[in-house]
Write a protein that holds these residues in place. Structure first.
Motif, mmCIF file in Angstrom:
data_model
loop_
_atom_site.group_PDB
_atom_site.id
_atom_site.type_symbol
_atom_site.label_atom_id
_atom_site.label_comp_id
_atom_site.label_asym_id
_atom_site.label_seq_id
_atom_site.Cartn_x
_atom_site.Cartn_y
_atom_site.Cartn_z
ATOM 1 N N SER A 249 -2.287 8.509 -3.969
ATOM 2 C CA SER A 249 -2.999 7.872 -5.417
ATOM 3 C C SER A 249 -1.759 7.347 -6.377
ATOM 4 O O SER A 249 -0.588 7.986 -5.989
ATOM 5 N N ASP A 250 -1.980 6.347 -7.069
ATOM 6 C CA ASP A 250 -1.065 6.169 -7.928
ATOM 7 C C ASP A 250 -1.041 6.570 -9.346
ATOM 8 O O ASP A 250 -0.448 6.221 -10.180
ATOM 9 N N ARG B 216 -5.322 3.046 -17.210
ATOM 10 C CA ARG B 216 -5.444 2.608 -15.833
ATOM 11 C C ARG B 216 -6.567 2.018 -15.824
ATOM 12 O O ARG B 216 -7.727 2.198 -16.415
ATOM 13 N N LYS C 284 -0.485 -6.140 -7.199
ATOM 14 C CA LYS C 284 -0.881 -5.088 -7.672
ATOM 15 C C LYS C 284 0.012 -4.668 -9.000
ATOM 16 O O LYS C 284 -0.632 -4.101 -9.813
ATOM 17 N N SER D 197 6.400 7.059 1.156
ATOM 18 C CA SER D 197 6.949 6.933 -0.100
ATOM 19 C C SER D 197 8.366 6.227 -0.235
ATOM 20 O O SER D 197 9.066 6.849 0.432
ATOM 21 N N SER E 204 -2.361 -4.525 -12.270
ATOM 22 C CA SER E 204 -2.381 -3.092 -12.989
ATOM 23 C C SER E 204 -1.933 -2.998 -14.558
ATOM 24 O O SER E 204 -1.893 -2.197 -15.276
ATOM 25 N N LYS F 170 4.392 5.119 -10.351
ATOM 26 C CA LYS F 170 4.037 5.224 -9.113
ATOM 27 C C LYS F 170 3.220 3.788 -8.835
ATOM 28 O O LYS F 170 2.196 3.523 -9.791
ATOM 29 N N LEU F 171 3.451 3.092 -7.962
ATOM 30 C CA LEU F 171 2.694 1.723 -7.608
ATOM 31 C C LEU F 171 2.153 2.095 -6.121
ATOM 32 O O LEU F 171 2.975 2.322 -4.948
ATOM 33 N N LEU F 172 0.849 2.085 -5.627
ATOM 34 C CA LEU F 172 0.532 2.198 -4.489
ATOM 35 C C LEU F 172 -0.301 1.084 -3.861
ATOM 36 O O LEU F 172 -0.957 0.457 -4.538
ATOM 37 N N VAL G 119 6.901 3.599 -4.885
ATOM 38 C CA VAL G 119 5.970 2.730 -4.041
ATOM 39 C C VAL G 119 5.461 3.552 -2.872
ATOM 40 O O VAL G 119 6.132 4.071 -2.117
#
Length: 930
Positions: free
Chosen positions: A199-200, A222, A324, A237, A328, A281-283, A245
């Motif tokens: 998850s981000d 979020r 994203k 990752s 986001s 973090k970016l997923l 990422v």
């Protein structure tokens, strides 16, 4: 009832506290959830709307299910209930454990909670929910549970809708526009320990209790909370200098080290162009990418790689990370102002390619292949695809304004053309106002509005501040209107040492355009003309100018660039160019294409020839083609040709008018030929307010002239004739309900007749499908010979005297080719007597599915001939519909003849529909796009 209201200072975000337990056996999530809803508006609220998009999969009548059907995706309709998703709510209560009064909206994926005492501005309320979510199969939207048991959870929780003066409570229509305010998430997720969670959100703790993992996740501000549960560690990752990422995107040809370097370069680029990413973090997932792939790259098989090593992976990562990154952080209405996301994404991608891959071609290394390098397509840069995709829709009169709500876009526009047009628009703006000014404005817009509610008007204000040039035209005309762009050099006059140039804006808008002075391929000057809406005249220096051009570098996505050139001295504005095979349009030339073609019929056999034509990849108004061929069996010259002009009309019920003439020359029997010449005109109508509707109406008028060789075995034959024909066609082609009606009037020297055909196809909720067709025709007068049925109505196989149908053996009475079936006129499948009607005919054709693509059919009707009483006819049998209307087999069982399988030679009674024509087959695939 006490609602537990508490007045507080304005808070920027709601809080969603979620405790979720995954049951792997039932593929369900048991959820208890607390929402602290903050009223940050200036209005008191009497109700609150919640988004329950997990329940959009619950039935065949939700907006999501209807959207699947509109896009001809039948898999959801035929799926078993246990594989669909749903939400079962046990309770919705306040902080005193009192139940709220709540209802589901008719869409089933929106919940309305009534507030007894209202909710004042700057106040908050606690909403406690207990519910179970059945996770859907991932084959519908790419999210859900996969066949491997992995979970891609996207809309798995219930979230507050956005209130901005009014509720923005949108249903899920599979257009990727979930809209919630930036909120705080606190999640405890329980799942089998065999899974790894990605998850981000920030992971704060991870424990294992009774073979269950419990992971605590948190995140502020979020607007989504996707969670991936993976048994096979598909995610990896990459920690960059900026943020981490996490992705499962991969390419076998790219090493992890190269991929990490690409991700690092992309994140640095985005932070430089936009501003810092506010999260750690970016997923991004493979599902995210495949939802909106780099079109063109995604069509290539793995064994074909025309681009440099790593380029495809770089583009996939770039597109997905950029989207994203924007979604986001920019709190923008994704349904009403989706164009801004698309514009920024495509503009940044274009600039990235110009920066790091300045020489890359749209066809990659294939541009150097000897068969390809002669084409104009091989000259196109990779970024040229963006206006090209948009122009495909504009030339088809299917373009839509950028402010069209996302759920109202036709599928091709939603997936491709709208974002591409928006991105091309920023490229247009960059060339007009200066790249530095636009880049500064984009960065300022991002930094000043990060995680704050904003609109495109804020972006307009920033642009206006950073340039002295007028830019209102971009938002009023380019973005705000369903308009086209088409400028033309109307006249050039020599006046002393200057040239007076008259330039016409052919469309209903006010936009700028660039004017170039050319000497062969050298640019002598470039000048931007201020926005204008009709015609202007400008003076430019004459020295060394051989040719003038508008939009020479194709920065502006113009509908027609072929009228952008004017030679200062000489008769011809552009030279003629000959090319083998169809190519992309090159506005600098008058193009003529040629390519080998082949056809087949029983009498000419295989016929080979050459097609000469002017049609490019993009549709054109004027088209011609000439196809001389040689029939190897008839040993004769055959072929066809046509000339047509299509006028397209914007924002009108009559959206197109096509007129033209066509001609054919082929054999219709052994050593017998026919010539057919037919001038025609067609008027096309649709609802201009909703291009997603499949409802269309047509009026066709034509004069069919036929000249046949005389058949020595048929002395009564009338070899030459002409028929005036007028038709009205109504069509509404949908997966669930299909309607079509056709009224036909024909008049010739020896007969006149009218007919009416009505078709209806219904797919019921229980998966039962019924097909009904009714046909009636009557002669107004008939002076043909009584024993000559050439012009009569046919019960099962029309004579096709106007040569409309693609018969492979049109004169055959026996053998395989005589069994070809075309559903027309009587529409029967059994070959009965009387086979024709020279007075009137009425028939009904029906079928219903037995199992999947197996149908039972039945036909009945009356046939009336001169001197005979009306005769009742019927038949019934089994239909195998492998691809409806394209590839089908019919097995007669019972008719006026009796039990047909017992009559002998049964293999000769089986009928078939086979479509081999490429243009017809293309309709099978393009209907899912448009």
């Amino acid at each position: 009832m006490c609602l537990g209201l508490l007045a507080i200072s304005v808070r920027a975000q709601h809080t969603l506290s979620i405790d979720a337990h995954l049951n792997e056996e039932t593929q369900t999530l048991s959820i208890t959830q607390k929402i602290i809803f903050v009223n940050d508006s200036d209005s008191a609220l009497s109700e609150i709307y919640l988004l329950d998009w997990a329940n959009s999969f619950s039935s065949k009548t939700t907006p999501l299910a209807e959207r699947f059907a509109e896009n001809f995706n039948s898999s959801f309709h035929f799926e078993k209930d246990e594989n669909r998703g749903r939400t079962v709510i046990q309770s919705i209560q306040n902080n005193k454990n009192d139940s709220f009064t709540w209802t589901r909206e008719p869409s089933d994926d929106i919940i309305k909670i009534n507030l007894e005492n209202g909710l004042e501005p700057n106040a908050q309320i606690e909403i406690n929910l207990a519910y179970t979510v059945k996770v859907p199969n991932d084959k519908y939207t790419r999210y859900g549970v996969s066949k491997n048991g992995d979970y891609k959870l996207r809309y798995w929780f219930i979230a507050p809708a956005v209130f901005k003066g009014e509720w923005k409570a949108y249903s899920n229509k599979n257009v990727d526009d979930f809209f919630m305010s930036p909120s705080k998430f606190i999640i405890n997720f329980h799942f089998p320990k065999e899974y790894k969670l990605f998850s981000d959100l920030d992971v704060t703790t991870e424990t294992i209790v009774n073979n269950k993992k419990i992971i605590h996740l948190e995140g502020n501000n979020r607007m989504s909370a996707p969670i991936y549960l993976d048994k096979f560690l598909g995610f990896s990752s990459v920690v960059t200098d900026n943020f981490e990422v996490v992705t499962d995107l991969r390419d076998k040809k790219v090493t992890p080290t190269i991929k990490a370097l690409q991700i690092d370069r992309i994140t640095h680029y985005l932070e430089e162009k936009l501003g810092p990413y506010p999260f750690e973090k970016l997923l991004i997932s493979d599902a995210d990418y495949r939802l909106s792939p780099v079109y063109g790259l995604n069509q290539l098989p793995d064994f074909i790689s025309p681009f440099p090593n790593g380029f495809e992976m770089d583009m996939e990562l770039l597109k997905t990370i950029t989207r994203k990154y924007l979604e986001s952080t920019l709190y923008i209405n994704p349904r009403e102002e989706h164009w801004l996301f698309g514009a920024l994404q495509i503009y940044l991608m274009t600039d990235y390619v110009n920066t790091f891959y300045p020489d890359i071609k749209i066809m990659g290394n294939l541009s150097e292949f000897f068969i390809v390098r002669w084409s104009h397509a091989s000259d196109l840069e990779f970024n040229d695809q963006y206006p090209l995709m948009y122009l495909n829709m504009a030339r088809s009169n299917l373009h839509q304004s950028l402010v069209t709500p996302k759920d109202s876009l036709v599928k091709f526009n939603k997936n491709i053309a709208s974002d591409y047009y928006a991105g091309a628009g920023l490229g247009y703006l960059s060339d007009y106002m200066g790249k530095d000014a636009l880049d500064t404005s984009i960065s300022e817009f991002y930094k000043n509005n990060n995680l704050q509610y904003t609109t495109s008007s804020t972006f307009e204000d920033i642009l206006s501040k950073n340039t002295e040039l007028p830019i209102h035209w971009f938002f009023e005309d380019y973005v705000g209107k369903r308009t086209l762009i088409d400028f033309k050099i109307k006249k050039v006059e020599k006046v002393g040492d200057s040239l007076r140039v008259s330039i016409l804006n052919k469309e209903n808008n006010k936009m700028p355009i660039s004017l170039y002075g050319l000497n062969k391929k050298d640019v002598i000057f470039k000048k931007w003309l201020a926005p204008f809406d009709s015609i202007i005249t400008v003076s430019v220096p004459k020295e060394n100018i051989k040719q003038l051009a508008l939009n020479y570098e194709a920065v502006v996505p113009e509908l027609n660039q072929r009228n952008n050139f004017k030679t200062v001295d000489g008769l011809f504005n552009k030279p003629v160019q000959f090319r083998l095979f169809q190519d992309v349009e090159d506005p600098k030339y008058n193009q003529l294409f040629f390519m080998p073609v082949f056809q087949y019929n029983l009498y000419d056999g295989l016929s080979l020839g050459m097609k000469l034509y002017n049609k490019t990849v993009l549709p054109k108004d004027f088209n011609y083609r000439v196809e001389p061929q040689y029939g190897f069996r008839s040993k004769s010259l055959v072929g066809n040709g046509s000339f047509s002009y299509t006028g397209r009309f914007d924002n009108q019920s009559m959206y197109a008018l096509r007129t033209g003439i066509s001609g054919t020359l082929f054999s219709y029997d052994e050593d017998l030929f026919y010539k057919r010449i037919s001038p025609y005109i067609t008027f096309a109508f649709r609802d201009p307010t909703d291009l997603r509707k499949n409802t269309k109406q047509f009026i066709n008028v034509r004069n069919v002239n036929v000249f046949r060789d005389e058949d020595p075995n048929d002395p009564d034959q009338e070899p030459n004739y002409n028929v005036y024909n007028a038709q009205y066609v109504y069509s509404d082609n949908n997966l669930i309900d299909y309607y079509r009606g056709l009224f036909d009037y024909q008049i010739s020297k020896k007969f006149s007749k009218v007919s009416l055909q009505l078709e209806y196809r219904k797919l019921f909720l229980n998966n039962r499908q019924i097909n009904l067709r009714w046909y009636s025709g009557i002669f107004l007068y008939n002076k043909t010979e009584t024993n000559d049925d050439y012009f009569s109505f046919a019960l099962d196989r029309p004579s096709d005297y106007m040569f409309d149908y693609n018969y492979y053996g049109r004169s055959e009475d026996t053998g395989l080719f005589s069994q070809q079936l075309i559903i027309a006129e009587g529409g029967f499948k059994s070959q009965l007597e009387p086979a024709y009607a020279n007075q009137w005919i009425t028939t009904v054709n029906a079928s219903t599915n037995i199992w999947r693509w197996i149908y039972a059919y039945g036909d009945m009707g009356w046939v009336k001939n001169t001197g005979f009483e009306p005769q009742f006819v019927y038949d019934a049998g089994i239909r195998a519909s492998l691809v409806a209307d394209y590839f089908e087999l019919y097995f007669p069982l019972y008719s006026n003849l009796g039990w047909e399988p017992g009559l002998g030679d049964y293999d000769q009674k089986i009928r078939f529909i086979v479509t081999l024509d490429i243009r017809t087959l293309m309709g099978l695939f393009t209907r899912k796009w448009y």
